[in-house]
Motif scaffolding. Structure first.
Motif, PDB file in Angstrom:
ATOM      1  N   GLN A 110       0.803  -1.224   0.000  1.00  0.00           N
ATOM      2  CA  GLN A 110       0.000   0.000   0.000  1.00  0.00           C
ATOM      3  C   GLN A 110       0.837   1.275   0.000  1.00  0.00           C
ATOM      4  O   GLN A 110       0.412   2.278  -0.578  1.00  0.00           O
ATOM      5  CB  GLN A 110      -0.967  -0.013   1.192  1.00  0.00           C
ATOM      6  CG  GLN A 110      -2.114  -1.004   1.035  1.00  0.00           C
ATOM      7  CD  GLN A 110      -2.920  -0.768  -0.219  1.00  0.00           C
ATOM      8  OE1 GLN A 110      -3.222   0.370  -0.573  1.00  0.00           O
ATOM      9  NE2 GLN A 110      -3.287  -1.852  -0.911  1.00  0.00           N
ATOM     10  N   ILE A 111       2.018   1.254   0.614  1.00  0.00           N
ATOM     11  CA  ILE A 111       2.835   2.466   0.543  1.00  0.00           C
ATOM     12  C   ILE A 111       3.258   2.732  -0.892  1.00  0.00           C
ATOM     13  O   ILE A 111       3.260   3.878  -1.358  1.00  0.00           O
ATOM     14  CB  ILE A 111       4.065   2.397   1.478  1.00  0.00           C
ATOM     15  CG1 ILE A 111       4.838   3.730   1.461  1.00  0.00           C
ATOM     16  CG2 ILE A 111       4.996   1.263   1.101  1.00  0.00           C
ATOM     17  CD1 ILE A 111       4.044   4.936   1.894  1.00  0.00           C
ATOM     18  N   THR A 120       4.861  11.147  -5.653  1.00  0.00           N
ATOM     19  CA  THR A 120       5.997  11.551  -4.838  1.00  0.00           C
ATOM     20  C   THR A 120       6.846  10.332  -4.511  1.00  0.00           C
ATOM     21  O   THR A 120       6.376   9.194  -4.596  1.00  0.00           O
ATOM     22  CB  THR A 120       5.517  12.240  -3.548  1.00  0.00           C
ATOM     23  OG1 THR A 120       6.648  12.716  -2.808  1.00  0.00           O
ATOM     24  CG2 THR A 120       4.724  11.287  -2.668  1.00  0.00           C
ATOM     25  N   ASP A 121       8.099  10.577  -4.129  1.00  0.00           N
ATOM     26  CA  ASP A 121       9.003   9.487  -3.769  1.00  0.00           C
ATOM     27  C   ASP A 121       8.872   9.066  -2.311  1.00  0.00           C
ATOM     28  O   ASP A 121       9.357   8.001  -1.923  1.00  0.00           O
ATOM     29  CB  ASP A 121      10.460   9.904  -4.020  1.00  0.00           C
ATOM     30  CG  ASP A 121      10.739  10.154  -5.486  1.00  0.00           C
ATOM     31  OD1 ASP A 121      10.118   9.478  -6.329  1.00  0.00           O
ATOM     32  OD2 ASP A 121      11.572  11.033  -5.791  1.00  0.00           O
ATOM     33  N   ALA A 150      13.777   2.285   4.086  1.00  0.00           N
ATOM     34  CA  ALA A 150      13.830   2.254   2.626  1.00  0.00           C
ATOM     35  C   ALA A 150      13.708   3.649   2.015  1.00  0.00           C
ATOM     36  O   ALA A 150      13.824   3.809   0.803  1.00  0.00           O
ATOM     37  CB  ALA A 150      12.734   1.347   2.085  1.00  0.00           C
ATOM     38  N   GLY A 151      13.442   4.656   2.836  1.00  0.00           N
ATOM     39  CA  GLY A 151      13.330   6.029   2.353  1.00  0.00           C
ATOM     40  C   GLY A 151      11.972   6.404   1.810  1.00  0.00           C
ATOM     41  O   GLY A 151      11.789   7.496   1.265  1.00  0.00           O
ATOM     42  N   LYS A 152      10.983   5.537   1.993  1.00  0.00           N
ATOM     43  CA  LYS A 152       9.645   5.822   1.478  1.00  0.00           C
ATOM     44  C   LYS A 152       8.819   6.659   2.451  1.00  0.00           C
ATOM     45  O   LYS A 152       7.826   7.272   2.057  1.00  0.00           O
ATOM     46  CB  LYS A 152       8.916   4.513   1.176  1.00  0.00           C
ATOM     47  CG  LYS A 152       9.601   3.663   0.114  1.00  0.00           C
ATOM     48  CD  LYS A 152       8.884   2.339  -0.104  1.00  0.00           C
ATOM     49  CE  LYS A 152       9.609   1.494  -1.140  1.00  0.00           C
ATOM     50  NZ  LYS A 152       8.926   0.198  -1.383  1.00  0.00           N
ATOM     51  N   VAL A 153       9.219   6.680   3.717  1.00  0.00           N
ATOM     52  CA  VAL A 153       8.480   7.364   4.785  1.00  0.00           C
ATOM     53  C   VAL A 153       9.483   8.053   5.698  1.00  0.00           C
ATOM     54  O   VAL A 153      10.541   7.494   6.006  1.00  0.00           O
ATOM     55  CB  VAL A 153       7.649   6.344   5.592  1.00  0.00           C
ATOM     56  CG1 VAL A 153       7.049   6.978   6.833  1.00  0.00           C
ATOM     57  CG2 VAL A 153       6.557   5.730   4.718  1.00  0.00           C
ATOM     58  N   ARG A 154       9.163   9.273   6.126  1.00  0.00           N
ATOM     59  CA  ARG A 154      10.044  10.003   7.030  1.00  0.00           C
ATOM     60  C   ARG A 154       9.691   9.763   8.502  1.00  0.00           C
ATOM     61  O   ARG A 154      10.569   9.568   9.344  1.00  0.00           O
ATOM     62  CB  ARG A 154       9.987  11.505   6.729  1.00  0.00           C
ATOM     63  CG  ARG A 154      10.445  11.880   5.327  1.00  0.00           C
ATOM     64  CD  ARG A 154      11.939  11.644   5.141  1.00  0.00           C
ATOM     65  NE  ARG A 154      12.389  12.170   3.847  1.00  0.00           N
ATOM     66  CZ  ARG A 154      12.624  11.434   2.773  1.00  0.00           C
ATOM     67  NH1 ARG A 154      12.430  10.115   2.822  1.00  0.00           N
ATOM     68  NH2 ARG A 154      13.045  11.987   1.643  1.00  0.00           N
ATOM     69  N   TYR A 155       8.409   9.841   8.827  1.00  0.00           N
ATOM     70  CA  TYR A 155       7.937   9.636  10.201  1.00  0.00           C
ATOM     71  C   TYR A 155       6.691   8.761  10.151  1.00  0.00           C
ATOM     72  O   TYR A 155       6.022   8.682   9.121  1.00  0.00           O
ATOM     73  CB  TYR A 155       7.567  10.963  10.879  1.00  0.00           C
ATOM     74  CG  TYR A 155       8.664  11.998  10.913  1.00  0.00           C
ATOM     75  CD1 TYR A 155       9.555  12.062  11.982  1.00  0.00           C
ATOM     76  CD2 TYR A 155       8.789  12.939   9.880  1.00  0.00           C
ATOM     77  CE1 TYR A 155      10.553  13.031  12.024  1.00  0.00           C
ATOM     78  CE2 TYR A 155       9.790  13.905   9.908  1.00  0.00           C
ATOM     79  CZ  TYR A 155      10.663  13.950  10.981  1.00  0.00           C
ATOM     80  OH  TYR A 155      11.653  14.905  11.016  1.00  0.00           O
TER      81      TYR A 155
END
Length: 326
Positions: A110-111, A120-121, A150-155
């Protein structure tokens, strides 16, 4: 517009977050009062002009259409580095196995779908929309940690659960050295304050930011009970949350109107000012179906209530049944 840090992070967010549940396609979702893309884009653009940099949506809103509308508008109108973009995971996206929930499979899948729809990245804040009783919380927290690394989410953040559940998730993440939640998007407004019993004290003690949803009680705090809108007449979810206690809530709603008249502001100003004076609240999630909705919400950030006003608004409240954790 005023800005604040999101809890104990270094992330700057506007004191108003524009919620995007109202943007979508009425033909493929439960709500019949939604705005299509053409109607939604001016509201998103106006929010940016007013200094709002915090935007919230969810994969399940119109089965992804909300993310598509928001992502397209922000790509055209905004600098991605200045925008704080939040979306959620949990809701049912398709029939059959693995169509919902917080399993590793669901979160990793889902992400990627959300990022594609949002164009967006990465997302700044990825929120678990509800507690998943069918998936071990260890699995969920590890999966969330993996997509952060993996860099897909910051928080990461959470929404609509019991305080013991939220604390359990945080403790498990800490034990394993995984990413912990920085925010809680919970149900909180002048006519629903059950979160003050346990969730808010816990968040206050651990410096977790609150981004309350339904800050205006789906419009009930903004108008007389006799007034009708398309949403008030068709939103069955809102009716299930508030109709049962409508009579006992009327005194609070009348006091909101009284203070609005006294200070020559809108009822929105009063209801949002009550939320914004709580030190744990970073930014209420405010939905909009008209330009005036977002303009009034942005203007309300400057309005302050006195301690006497706050006590007056809070005095009539009586306990409510817990709602919103489905």
């Amino acid at each position: 517009m005023e800005y604040t840090k999101l809890g104990h992070t270094g992330l700057d967010v506007s004191r108003i977050c524009l919620g995007s549940m109202s943007f979508g396609d009425s033909s493929n979702w439960i709500h019949k009062w939604l705005l299509n893309e053409e109607e939604s884009r001016p509201i998103i653009k106006r929010a940016l002009e007013l200094g709002i940099n915090f935007f919230d949506t969810a994969n399940v809103y119109s089965l992804g259409k909300s993310e598509e509308i928001l992502g397209s508008a922000l790509k055209e109108y905004a600098d991605r580095d200045q925008i704080v973009l939040a979306t959620k995971v949990h809701g049912k996206m398709f029939d059959g196995p693995n169509g919902s929930g917080l399993s590793k499979k669901a979160i990793h899948s889902q992400i990627d779908h959300s990022l594609r729809r949002l164009q967006t990245d990465y997302v700044d804040l990825y929120i678990i929309h509800r507690w998943d009783y069918d998936t071990p919380i260890e699995e969920t927290m590890e999966a969330l940690h993996e997509i952060v690394k993996a860099g897909k989410v910051r928080y990461i953040g959470a929404s609509a659960m019991y305080a013991w559940q939220f604390q359990k998730a945080q403790n498990i993440a800490e034990q394993h050295g995984w990413t912990k939640f920085v925010s809680m998007q919970n149900h909180l407004n002048l006519i629903y304050r059950e979160e003050e019993r346990e969730m808010i004290p816990y968040c206050d003690a651990t410096k977790i930011a609150l981004t309350p949803y339904s800050p205006l009680a789906s419009g009930r705090l903004t108008r007389d009970a006799s007034a009708h809108t398309k949403r008030s007449d068709t939103d069955e979810i809102a009716r299930s949350k508030y109709d049962r206690t409508a009579d006992q809530d009327q005194l609070i709603i009348k006091r909101v109107a009284e203070l609005a008249t006294k200070y020559e502001v809108s009822r929105v100003h009063v209801a949002l000012a009550w939320l914004l004076q709580k030190r744990t609240v970073a930014a209420p999630i405010v939905g909009a179906t008209k330009l005036s909705h977002v303009e009034t919400a942005a203007d309300a950030v400057q309005f302050k209530l006195t301690a006497k006003d706050i006590a007056y608004l809070e005095e009539p409240y009586v306990p409510h049944n817990i709602v919103g954790f489905s």
